[in-house]
Motif scaffolding. Sequence first.
Motif, PDB file in Angstrom:
ATOM      1  N   PHE A 152      24.937  51.431  58.463  1.00 37.31           N
ATOM      2  CA  PHE A 152      25.871  50.355  58.074  1.00 37.31           C
ATOM      3  C   PHE A 152      25.631  49.074  58.870  1.00 37.31           C
ATOM      4  N   PRO A 153      25.361  49.145  60.205  1.00 41.20           N
ATOM      5  CA  PRO A 153      25.012  47.899  60.907  1.00 41.20           C
ATOM      6  C   PRO A 153      23.758  47.254  60.323  1.00 41.20           C
ATOM      7  N   THR A 162      37.841  46.453  61.385  1.00 44.13           N
ATOM      8  CA  THR A 162      37.902  47.531  62.379  1.00 44.13           C
ATOM      9  C   THR A 162      39.207  48.307  62.266  1.00 44.13           C
ATOM     10  N   ALA A 163      40.310  47.587  62.015  1.00 43.01           N
ATOM     11  CA  ALA A 163      41.607  48.259  61.874  1.00 43.01           C
ATOM     12  C   ALA A 163      41.606  49.186  60.660  1.00 43.01           C
ATOM     13  N   LEU A 164      41.068  48.713  59.539  1.00 44.56           N
ATOM     14  CA  LEU A 164      41.044  49.541  58.324  1.00 44.56           C
ATOM     15  C   LEU A 164      40.102  50.730  58.476  1.00 44.56           C
ATOM     16  N   LEU A 165      38.970  50.513  59.142  1.00 43.95           N
ATOM     17  CA  LEU A 165      38.048  51.634  59.352  1.00 43.95           C
ATOM     18  C   LEU A 165      38.660  52.659  60.308  1.00 43.95           C
ATOM     19  N   SER A 166      39.392  52.182  61.310  1.00 40.20           N
ATOM     20  CA  SER A 166      40.092  53.097  62.223  1.00 40.20           C
ATOM     21  C   SER A 166      41.130  53.916  61.465  1.00 40.20           C
ATOM     22  N   LEU A 167      41.899  53.229  60.603  1.00 36.62           N
ATOM     23  CA  LEU A 167      42.898  53.929  59.793  1.00 36.62           C
ATOM     24  C   LEU A 167      42.231  54.985  58.917  1.00 36.62           C
ATOM     25  N   GLY A 198      24.484  40.431  60.850  1.00 28.16           N
ATOM     26  CA  GLY A 198      25.754  40.855  61.463  1.00 28.16           C
ATOM     27  C   GLY A 198      25.693  42.254  62.059  1.00 28.16           C
ATOM     28  N   PHE A 199      24.457  42.705  62.360  1.00 27.45           N
ATOM     29  CA  PHE A 199      24.257  44.070  62.876  1.00 27.45           C
ATOM     30  C   PHE A 199      25.192  44.381  64.036  1.00 27.45           C
ATOM     31  N   LEU A 200      25.202  43.526  65.042  1.00 29.75           N
ATOM     32  CA  LEU A 200      25.975  43.822  66.257  1.00 29.75           C
ATOM     33  C   LEU A 200      27.471  43.817  65.991  1.00 29.75           C
ATOM     34  N   PHE A 201      27.936  42.933  65.087  1.00 26.75           N
ATOM     35  CA  PHE A 201      29.370  42.895  64.777  1.00 26.75           C
ATOM     36  C   PHE A 201      29.804  44.197  64.091  1.00 26.75           C
ATOM     37  N   THR A 202      28.988  44.653  63.132  1.00 28.88           N
ATOM     38  CA  THR A 202      29.317  45.905  62.438  1.00 28.88           C
ATOM     39  C   THR A 202      29.210  47.094  63.380  1.00 28.88           C
ATOM     40  N   LEU A 203      28.181  47.089  64.227  1.00 29.38           N
ATOM     41  CA  LEU A 203      28.038  48.173  65.206  1.00 29.38           C
ATOM     42  C   LEU A 203      29.259  48.225  66.127  1.00 29.38           C
ATOM     43  N   ALA A 204      29.691  47.063  66.611  1.00 27.38           N
ATOM     44  CA  ALA A 204      30.858  47.019  67.504  1.00 27.38           C
ATOM     45  C   ALA A 204      32.114  47.517  66.787  1.00 27.38           C
ATOM     46  N   GLY A 205      32.251  47.155  65.503  1.00 28.57           N
ATOM     47  CA  GLY A 205      33.414  47.626  64.743  1.00 28.57           C
ATOM     48  C   GLY A 205      33.414  49.131  64.575  1.00 28.57           C
ATOM     49  N   ASN A 206      32.253  49.709  64.294  1.00 28.62           N
ATOM     50  CA  ASN A 206      32.167  51.164  64.128  1.00 28.62           C
ATOM     51  C   ASN A 206      32.416  51.897  65.439  1.00 28.62           C
ATOM     52  N   VAL A 207      31.866  51.368  66.535  1.00 33.04           N
ATOM     53  CA  VAL A 207      32.108  51.976  67.847  1.00 33.04           C
ATOM     54  C   VAL A 207      33.604  51.949  68.170  1.00 33.04           C
ATOM     55  N   THR A 208      34.234  50.800  67.906  1.00 30.17           N
ATOM     56  CA  THR A 208      35.668  50.664  68.199  1.00 30.17           C
ATOM     57  C   THR A 208      36.500  51.601  67.333  1.00 30.17           C
ATOM     58  N   ALA A 209      36.167  51.697  66.047  1.00 30.27           N
ATOM     59  CA  ALA A 209      36.931  52.579  65.148  1.00 30.27           C
ATOM     60  C   ALA A 209      36.825  54.034  65.595  1.00 30.27           C
ATOM     61  N   ASN A 210      35.629  54.458  65.985  1.00 27.79           N
ATOM     62  CA  ASN A 210      35.484  55.837  66.472  1.00 27.79           C
ATOM     63  C   ASN A 210      36.263  56.050  67.767  1.00 27.79           C
ATOM     64  N   LEU A 211      36.276  55.031  68.641  1.00 29.48           N
ATOM     65  CA  LEU A 211      37.028  55.146  69.894  1.00 29.48           C
ATOM     66  C   LEU A 211      38.527  55.258  69.616  1.00 29.48           C
ATOM     67  N   VAL A 212      39.022  54.408  68.713  1.00 30.40           N
ATOM     68  CA  VAL A 212      40.454  54.449  68.366  1.00 30.40           C
ATOM     69  C   VAL A 212      40.820  55.826  67.813  1.00 30.40           C
ATOM     70  N   ARG A 213      39.997  56.333  66.881  1.00 26.31           N
ATOM     71  CA  ARG A 213      40.260  57.661  66.308  1.00 26.31           C
ATOM     72  C   ARG A 213      40.232  58.753  67.383  1.00 26.31           C
TER      73      ARG A 213
END
Length: 331
Positions: A187-188, A43-48, A194-209
């Motif tokens: 991607f999820p 999630t950190a790398l995708l946010s970056l 791991g659908f929900l884990f990837t979905l949560a990571g993408n949602v978080t990365a978009n929120l951080v951005r």
Amino acid sequence: MESLGERDARYIRRILKTQRYSEIAGRGLLFLGFLPPAWLAGTALLSLSKILENMEIGHNVMHGQWDWLKDPALNSSTYDWDNTCPAEQWKHSHNYMHHTYTNIVGKDRDVGYGILRMSDDQPWHPVYLAQPAYNWVLAGLFQWGVALHDLEIERVGKDKSWTEVRQQLRQIWKKSSKQVLKDYLLFPALAGPGFLFTLAGNVTANLVRNLWSYAVIFCGHFTDGVEMFSEDDIVGETRARWYLRQLLGSSNLEGGRAFHILTGHLSHQIEHHLFPDMPAHRYAEIGPKVQAICEKYQLPYNTGSLPRQFGTVMKRILRLSLPGRRKPATA
């Protein structure tokens, strides 16, 4: 600008590689998102990656800062960013409207983004009592606010038709549906169990951005000391007065090299508004010269740390949620 060359080309290509490798690594780690360390790192790398793509690459490429390279991957006429806002609409609302009519109430729709009262010259309405709260909704969904920014619904029935709005909405739907499909389904789904884990990571990365870009952009024009203007102020405006308005209507952020890169060098908002076509990583070089000119002619050069500048933005949002006007300063 005459000194632009290989050094600049190497810089932007390093940024491109960093962004792409960050996205690949981030999305790869999120496939192992059931492991907490992998989820956090992914999630950190995708946010970056998303921050670099929107701020240092997308914003600046679509300004035409890298057109001189004649690289199809960095050309303003063809580049489309990782954002729900269609590039064509962004270039109109930002490159033209915002940069031409900077901080002019009623012309520059970045002043409040159509929903916030950010100037004493905007008439007060009871709905603004809630703006300290819905301001945070705008921050969290910032890319969607940007996507709807160019619709200018308030012009319908005056000098804009519903036909134009429907055409723009189709463009927004086409662009945003691809973004939603990519981040929240494709991607999820590739992650299988791991659908929900990837979905949560993408949602978080978009929120951080979204939160980061909101903070940087609002600190560029709404900090304490930044001036607002009326349409009367630009009647007969000369080129020199235009530069002065860009200076008085913008503010900078102080920080290290990595901080400036992550802001897309919009931490040098003053220099960006004076020279929007200059490759942004050069703003740090001309900043001291601009500041020296300001000191010579006793003009303000608005700069400060992110916490200090952001605090004054929040103070403005709170103050202008209430009716009344700030009393003009007396000499």
